[in-house]
Design an enzyme around this catalytic site. Sequence first.
Site, PDB file in Angstrom:
ATOM      1  CG  HIS A  86      -0.311  -0.046   2.545  1.00  0.00           C
ATOM      2  ND1 HIS A  86       0.455   0.977   3.050  1.00  0.00           N
ATOM      3  CD2 HIS A  86      -0.348  -0.992   3.520  1.00  0.00           C
ATOM      4  CE1 HIS A  86       0.864   0.680   4.270  1.00  0.00           C
ATOM      5  NE2 HIS A  86       0.403  -0.528   4.576  1.00  0.00           N
ATOM      6  CB  CYS A 129       1.062  -3.758   5.245  1.00  0.00           C
ATOM      7  SG  CYS A 129      -0.560  -4.306   5.820  1.00  0.00           S
TER       8      CYS A 129
END
Length: 244
Positions: free
Chosen positions: A153, A161
């Site tokens: 992201h 992440c």
Amino acid sequence: MKWFLKLLLLFSMTTTTIAQTDFKAHQLTFERVRTAYKEKWPVLKTELETAGIKEAFNLYIVAYKYESRLEIWVKDRNKKQYQLFKAYSFCANSGTLGPKIKEGDLQTPEGFYHVNAFNPKSNFYLSLGVNYPNGIDRLRSGKEKPGGDIYIHGNCVTVGCIPLTDEKIKEVYVLAVEARNAGQQQIPVHIFPFKMNTANLNKQLPRFPQQKNLWETLRVGYDYFQKNKLIPTVTELNGKYIIK
């Protein structure tokens, strides 16, 4: 009968084309995706053509945690092998080497995954979901909750992440949309603890001896791609990856 078969084939080709085209068209209904295409696609398209990628392409995403590096490999449908197209640095890290085991451990997963979501309205600008946990992850977690919501992201914050900054995720997202729209139903995302050569394994295994079995298995997939520039076939059996 012949005319019916021809009509059926034409219908099949038409519906396939529509289904593929509809994916990109739907993504472009979102403002952030339109912005990403406007800012990034003209240059990316030129770079792809310069690299010899002029037709529909397949995409392969590989991440190395220790090096904080995300690589984008592409393969023209008319060519046999993948070629490195882009590399991006993570802009933040969390956890340490070793797989994700449970919810809240801040670990980035390690294993063989694929993109399972395109999020054009992400809290982190744009994001591509990774199908963690897979069956092996769930087995490893035992009675613990394995966690989830692992994404590549934008922005520069992470609790497991892979963050790239908004500008970088625009490029990765557009490339993923193009590959998906051209018919690639599954975009592999392979996450390694590091570049899995002998020197790095000898350096890191004494620090993380509990990861020996996992890392040696991951290395089989790593070595296959390094040698062939083709993505290995990976399946799961009895809590282990089977790589061919």
